[in-house]
Design an enzyme around this catalytic site. Structure first.
Site, PDB file in Angstrom:
ATOM      1  N   GLU A  28       0.862  -1.178   0.000  1.00  0.00           N
ATOM      2  CA  GLU A  28       0.000   0.000   0.000  1.00  0.00           C
ATOM      3  C   GLU A  28       0.897   1.225   0.000  1.00  0.00           C
ATOM      4  O   GLU A  28       1.626   1.450   0.960  1.00  0.00           O
ATOM      5  CB  GLU A  28      -0.900   0.018   1.238  1.00  0.00           C
ATOM      6  N   GLN A  46      -4.643  16.143  -5.063  1.00  0.00           N
ATOM      7  CA  GLN A  46      -4.159  16.116  -6.447  1.00  0.00           C
ATOM      8  C   GLN A  46      -2.977  15.166  -6.545  1.00  0.00           C
ATOM      9  O   GLN A  46      -2.129  15.137  -5.648  1.00  0.00           O
ATOM     10  CB  GLN A  46      -3.730  17.520  -6.878  1.00  0.00           C
ATOM     11  N   ASP A  47      -2.904  14.385  -7.614  1.00  0.00           N
ATOM     12  CA  ASP A  47      -1.747  13.544  -7.913  1.00  0.00           C
ATOM     13  C   ASP A  47      -1.079  14.083  -9.168  1.00  0.00           C
ATOM     14  O   ASP A  47      -1.763  14.437 -10.140  1.00  0.00           O
ATOM     15  CB  ASP A  47      -2.170  12.095  -8.172  1.00  0.00           C
ATOM     16  N   ASN A  48       0.258  14.112  -9.151  1.00  0.00           N
ATOM     17  CA  ASN A  48       1.046  14.552 -10.305  1.00  0.00           C
ATOM     18  C   ASN A  48       2.014  13.439 -10.688  1.00  0.00           C
ATOM     19  O   ASN A  48       2.434  12.657  -9.833  1.00  0.00           O
ATOM     20  CB  ASN A  48       1.839  15.814  -9.978  1.00  0.00           C
ATOM     21  N   ARG A  58      15.181  18.817 -11.963  1.00  0.00           N
ATOM     22  CA  ARG A  58      13.978  19.635 -11.827  1.00  0.00           C
ATOM     23  C   ARG A  58      14.002  20.300 -10.454  1.00  0.00           C
ATOM     24  O   ARG A  58      14.136  19.637  -9.447  1.00  0.00           O
ATOM     25  CB  ARG A  58      12.720  18.778 -11.966  1.00  0.00           C
ATOM     26  N   HIS A  61      11.573  23.995  -6.410  1.00  0.00           N
ATOM     27  CA  HIS A  61      10.299  24.712  -6.509  1.00  0.00           C
ATOM     28  C   HIS A  61       9.537  24.709  -5.190  1.00  0.00           C
ATOM     29  O   HIS A  61       9.663  23.787  -4.399  1.00  0.00           O
ATOM     30  CB  HIS A  61       9.404  24.056  -7.566  1.00  0.00           C
ATOM     31  N   LYS A  71       3.733  17.547   0.018  1.00  0.00           N
ATOM     32  CA  LYS A  71       3.881  16.570  -1.067  1.00  0.00           C
ATOM     33  C   LYS A  71       4.312  15.227  -0.508  1.00  0.00           C
ATOM     34  O   LYS A  71       5.110  15.160   0.428  1.00  0.00           O
ATOM     35  CB  LYS A  71       4.941  17.042  -2.077  1.00  0.00           C
ATOM     36  N   HIS A 118      11.519  22.017  -3.296  1.00  0.00           N
ATOM     37  CA  HIS A 118      11.695  20.620  -3.681  1.00  0.00           C
ATOM     38  C   HIS A 118      12.231  20.505  -5.097  1.00  0.00           C
ATOM     39  O   HIS A 118      11.873  21.290  -5.980  1.00  0.00           O
ATOM     40  CB  HIS A 118      10.349  19.882  -3.594  1.00  0.00           C
ATOM     41  N   TYR A 131       3.585  12.123  -7.261  1.00  0.00           N
ATOM     42  CA  TYR A 131       3.453  12.716  -5.932  1.00  0.00           C
ATOM     43  C   TYR A 131       2.053  13.253  -5.714  1.00  0.00           C
ATOM     44  O   TYR A 131       1.387  13.708  -6.624  1.00  0.00           O
ATOM     45  CB  TYR A 131       4.512  13.781  -5.669  1.00  0.00           C
ATOM     46  N   LYS A 168      13.481  28.040 -17.196  1.00  0.00           N
ATOM     47  CA  LYS A 168      12.891  28.642 -16.003  1.00  0.00           C
ATOM     48  C   LYS A 168      13.734  28.348 -14.761  1.00  0.00           C
ATOM     49  O   LYS A 168      13.978  29.239 -13.942  1.00  0.00           O
ATOM     50  CB  LYS A 168      11.465  28.108 -15.832  1.00  0.00           C
ATOM     51  N   ASP A 169      14.181  27.091 -14.612  1.00  0.00           N
ATOM     52  CA  ASP A 169      14.963  26.717 -13.433  1.00  0.00           C
ATOM     53  C   ASP A 169      16.385  27.292 -13.461  1.00  0.00           C
ATOM     54  O   ASP A 169      16.997  27.482 -12.418  1.00  0.00           O
ATOM     55  CB  ASP A 169      15.023  25.201 -13.290  1.00  0.00           C
TER      56      ASP A 169
END
Length: 182
Positions: A28, A46-48, A58, A61, A71, A118, A131, A168-169
């Site tokens: 699980e 929400q799941d991403n 990445r 953020h 998260k 993160h 996540y 952007k990063d």
């Protein structure tokens, strides 16, 4: 499920109980009632999911209040170095980073509370990261810190000269100039 505390208050690793046999395994990854028994009472909404190639970096953020996100990070394919930075100005670990190897093999998860930046780097050929979040994304509240901020001294597990980083990063500020409201 087992919780492993880190040196940063409220940042925890979750290790599921894995049942394996000749067919494979079962576990699980999330069970609201079991999380609540462990003292984790979070309403994930929400799941991403992301897919990335080796060498991708990445982050780092975050979202400012009132849209800050807790998260729950895990990897379902490949391996990443997952990194967080404590942005809570009243925390004794403000500005400290923590990293952990998350992989499909070790099945560990990282629970990141509000107040952290993160990011992650992909060290396998590919990686699929999923996540859960307790808040919807809000563009106006997003912020970030440059991944190679020398004051953070983060070990991303790769040569940063070859990292695949979004435009952007690449232009995010160092922590001393970020717009964190934590």
């Amino acid at each position: 499920m087992k919780i492993v505390e880190t040196f940063i208050k409220d940042l925890v690793i979750i290790e599921p109980i894995v049942f394996g046999d000749e067919r494979g395994y079962f576990f699980e990854s999330y069970n609201k009632s079991k999380f609540e028994e462990l003292g984790i009472k979070i309403d994930f909404i929400q799941d991403n999911q992301s897919f990335s190639k080796k060498g991708t970096l990445r982050g780092l953020h975050y979202q400012n209040p009132p849209f800050a996100q807790t998260k729950l990070i895990r990897v379902i394919e490949g391996e990443i170095i997952d990194v967080v930075v404590d942005l809570r100005k009243d925390s004794v670990t403000y500005g400290k980073s923590f990293n952990i190897l998350l992989s499909a093999d070790n099945k560990k998860q990282l629970l990141i509370p509000h107040g952290f930046a993160h990011g992650f780097s992909v060290i396998s050929e590919t990686a699929v990261v999923i996540y859960k979040c307790d808040q919807f994304y809000n563009k106006a509240s997003e912020g970030g810190i440059k991944f190679d901020d020398p004051s953070l001294d983060i070990d991303w597990g790769m040569d940063l000269k070859n990292a695949i980083v979004s435009e952007k990063d690449q232009v995010l500020p160092f922590i001393e100039n970020c717009n964190s409201l934590f």
